[in-house]
Design an enzyme around this catalytic site. Structure first.
Site, PDB file in Angstrom:
ATOM      1  N   SER A 198      40.500  31.395  40.874  1.00  0.00           N
ATOM      2  CA  SER A 198      41.436  32.255  41.721  1.00  0.00           C
ATOM      3  C   SER A 198      40.908  32.046  43.038  1.00  0.00           C
ATOM      4  CB  SER A 198      41.217  33.668  41.266  1.00  0.00           C
ATOM      5  OG  SER A 198      41.602  34.497  42.338  1.00  0.00           O
ATOM      6  N   TYR A 225      34.665  41.041  40.167  1.00  0.00           N
ATOM      7  CA  TYR A 225      35.693  40.206  39.634  1.00  0.00           C
ATOM      8  C   TYR A 225      35.486  38.945  40.307  1.00  0.00           C
ATOM      9  CZ  TYR A 225      39.808  37.936  39.741  1.00  0.00           C
ATOM     10  OH  TYR A 225      41.096  36.867  39.580  1.00  0.00           O
ATOM     11  N   LYS A 254      34.499  35.117  38.500  1.00  0.00           N
ATOM     12  CA  LYS A 254      35.300  33.534  38.588  1.00  0.00           C
ATOM     13  C   LYS A 254      34.403  32.576  39.319  1.00  0.00           C
ATOM     14  CE  LYS A 254      39.196  34.838  36.985  1.00  0.00           C
ATOM     15  NZ  LYS A 254      39.700  34.338  35.439  1.00  0.00           N
TER      16      LYS A 254
HETATM   17  C1  UD1 Z   1      44.387  40.310  44.577  1.00  0.00           C
HETATM   18  C2  UD1 Z   1      42.933  40.275  44.369  1.00  0.00           C
HETATM   19  C3  UD1 Z   1      42.583  39.031  44.244  1.00  0.00           C
HETATM   20  C4  UD1 Z   1      43.068  38.452  42.781  1.00  0.00           C
HETATM   21  C5  UD1 Z   1      44.572  38.601  43.020  1.00  0.00           C
HETATM   22  C6  UD1 Z   1      45.204  38.692  41.437  1.00  0.00           C
HETATM   23  C7  UD1 Z   1      41.929  41.850  46.023  1.00  0.00           C
HETATM   24  C8  UD1 Z   1      41.494  42.299  47.386  1.00  0.00           C
HETATM   25  N1  UD1 Z   1      42.429  40.681  45.819  1.00  0.00           N
HETATM   26  O1  UD1 Z   1      44.841  39.596  45.618  1.00  0.00           O
HETATM   27  O2  UD1 Z   1      41.071  38.785  43.887  1.00  0.00           O
HETATM   28  O3  UD1 Z   1      42.748  37.247  42.344  1.00  0.00           O
HETATM   29  O4  UD1 Z   1      45.057  40.052  43.345  1.00  0.00           O
HETATM   30  O5  UD1 Z   1      46.522  38.615  41.550  1.00  0.00           O
HETATM   31  O6  UD1 Z   1      42.420  42.889  45.334  1.00  0.00           O
HETATM   32  N2  UD1 Z   1      49.616  45.411  49.362  1.00  0.00           N
HETATM   33  C9  UD1 Z   1      50.129  46.627  49.816  1.00  0.00           C
HETATM   34  N3  UD1 Z   1      50.415  47.322  49.072  1.00  0.00           N
HETATM   35  C10 UD1 Z   1      50.116  47.508  47.699  1.00  0.00           C
HETATM   36  C11 UD1 Z   1      49.423  46.436  47.203  1.00  0.00           C
HETATM   37  C12 UD1 Z   1      49.044  45.258  48.007  1.00  0.00           C
HETATM   38  O7  UD1 Z   1      50.215  46.500  50.952  1.00  0.00           O
HETATM   39  O8  UD1 Z   1      50.371  48.398  47.186  1.00  0.00           O
HETATM   40  C13 UD1 Z   1      49.041  44.237  50.191  1.00  0.00           C
HETATM   41  C14 UD1 Z   1      47.778  43.823  50.198  1.00  0.00           C
HETATM   42  O9  UD1 Z   1      46.946  44.515  51.173  1.00  0.00           O
HETATM   43  C15 UD1 Z   1      47.747  42.356  50.606  1.00  0.00           C
HETATM   44  C16 UD1 Z   1      49.242  41.822  49.751  1.00  0.00           C
HETATM   45  O10 UD1 Z   1      49.793  42.835  49.753  1.00  0.00           O
HETATM   46  O11 UD1 Z   1      47.699  42.125  51.905  1.00  0.00           O
HETATM   47  C17 UD1 Z   1      48.800  41.429  48.636  1.00  0.00           C
HETATM   48  O12 UD1 Z   1      47.859  42.280  47.706  1.00  0.00           O
HETATM   49  P1  UD1 Z   1      47.766  41.771  46.190  1.00  0.00           P
HETATM   50  O13 UD1 Z   1      48.997  41.583  45.503  1.00  0.00           O
HETATM   51  O14 UD1 Z   1      46.961  42.925  45.719  1.00  0.00           O
HETATM   52  O15 UD1 Z   1      47.097  40.393  46.058  1.00  0.00           O
HETATM   53  P2  UD1 Z   1      45.420  40.116  46.934  1.00  0.00           P
HETATM   54  O16 UD1 Z   1      44.741  41.049  47.378  1.00  0.00           O
HETATM   55  O17 UD1 Z   1      45.893  38.800  47.789  1.00  0.00           O
END
Ligand code: UD1
Length: 350
Positions: A133, A157, A161
């Protein structure tokens, strides 16, 4: 085409990325065995894969209910069939859960994978494609993320990895006949274009796109946007979203590379598009694809989140001959097709 003789074991093949990869493997002519404990997936996903590929190709697919932590399950599987390679998806991936229950992550991800290497060595099956990842880049100081960056882990997590990447390198170094490819996924989204299979997280989704999807179908009232004061064009964080079908094809490319390259050793490749999109851009793209309004609430940053993460795609393009084909429009279009035809995922409304 995959050779008639080539049989691939896919661990976690009932899951989101696994099920999409199984479809592409079957279409490419490989025989596929899935082992899955259905901890975070359902057998219906495998039934849908069969529907999608049709009765002829379905004959080349076998499902085994089993757990990699249970050595007897692995022994039974490997003693009955010969595998040419393993694609190893099985594992847990929720960051928050890993902080609360780290032993669950060490047990599933580390113990499961170590058992898998043991049985593979015993049966002389030494080709492995492993699901890593972009989490191993932590909060990158530079972008795009290049494969030779120093790796860090920011939570249990991520640590699993990172450890599993190191374990793969150690095993391959000690036993040079192993061929291992570590694929670092950026943010997998979208669904198969048929809308028959897609992501179906249990409980409230942690990740952005499944959350947006559930707002669009009315299961959740609004999206919390975590952070609107980042130094980016619209203040929200930027990620490299990649269509799950592109990701699936990346696994086929990796597999072919393993079969073709005697001395590949243990190599890591990013699977991303190289394009960054902000949270608000993803919301707008999903609204456009679905015709639904996604109400948002601006919230504080989520702890541990990076500002901007996207991949350098050069190494995968050059060495695997693979490049993502789809942009965020197609990702949202296909995810909406899945969501609108399966608003409650693989189950009917509870
Ligand atoms: C997350 C994990 C990463 C994992 C990946 C799997 C974290 C910090 N990282 O990545 O380790 O490998 O998922 O797919 O959790 N967001 C919102 N509202 C929400 C959900 C997310 O604003 O309800 C934003 C987050 O702040 C981020 C972006 O959307 O900026 C993407 O979030 P997310 O889909 O959770 O992915 P990652 O954080 O990049």
């Amino acid at each position: 085409m995959g050779s008639e003789e080539q049989t691939i074991l896919v661990t976690g093949g009932a899951g989101f990325i696994g099920s999409h990869t199984v479809v592409q493997l079957l279409k490419e002519g490989f025989r596929v065995h899935i082992i899955d404990n259905l901890d975070n997936s359902v057998i219906e996903a495998v039934e849908r894969v069969k529907e999608l590929v049709g009765p002829q190709l379905s004959k080349k697919l076998r499902f085994h209910l089993g757990d990699l932590r249970n050595k007897d399950d692995l022994e039974k599987l490997f003693s009955q069939s010969r595998f040419d390679a393993v694609i190893h998806f099985a594992g847990l991936k929720a960051v928050g859960e890993s902080v609360a229950y780290p032993r669950r992550y060490f047990d599933n991800n580390l113990v499961g994978t170590i058992n898998l290497y043991e049985i593979m060595a015993k049966y002389n099956c030494k080709k492995m494609v492993f699901s890593s990842s972009a989490t191993v880049y932590g909060q990158p100081e530079k972008i795009p993320c290049v494969e030779d960056f120093q790796l860090v882990a920011l939570n249990p997590y991520g640590r699993t990895k990172l450890f599993l990447e190191e374990i793969a390198r150690d095993i391959q170094k000690a036993e040079p006949d192993w061929r291992i490819i570590l694929l670092r996924y950026f943010n997998p989204v979208g669904a198969h274009e048929s809308g028959k299979i897609g992501e179906d997280p249990k409980g409230i989704p942690n990740n952005l796109m499944p959350y947006i999807q559930q707002v669009a179908v009315g299961r959740l009232p609004e999206l919390n946007v975590y952070g609107h004061d980042y130094p980016t064009k619209d203040g929200t964080a930027i990620r490299d979203y990649i269509h799950v079908m592109d990701l699936a094809d990346g696994h086929i490319a990796a597999l072919r590379k393993l079969f073709m390259t005697d001395n590949i050793g243990c190599k890591a490749y990013n699977l991303g598009t190289g394009q960054g999109s902000s949270v608000l851009e993803m919301v707008a793209a999903f609204e456009k694809a679905s015709g639904k309004k996604i109400p948002i609430k601006l919230c504080p940053r989520r702890p541990g989140d990076a500002t901007v993460v996207y991949a350098s795609t050069e190494k995968a393009e050059k060495e695997l001959g693979w490049k993502a084909k789809y942009g965020i429009e197609e990702m949202c279009r296909d995810q909406w097709k899945w969501a609108s035809t399966n608003p409650w995922g693989y189950q009917s409304k509870p």
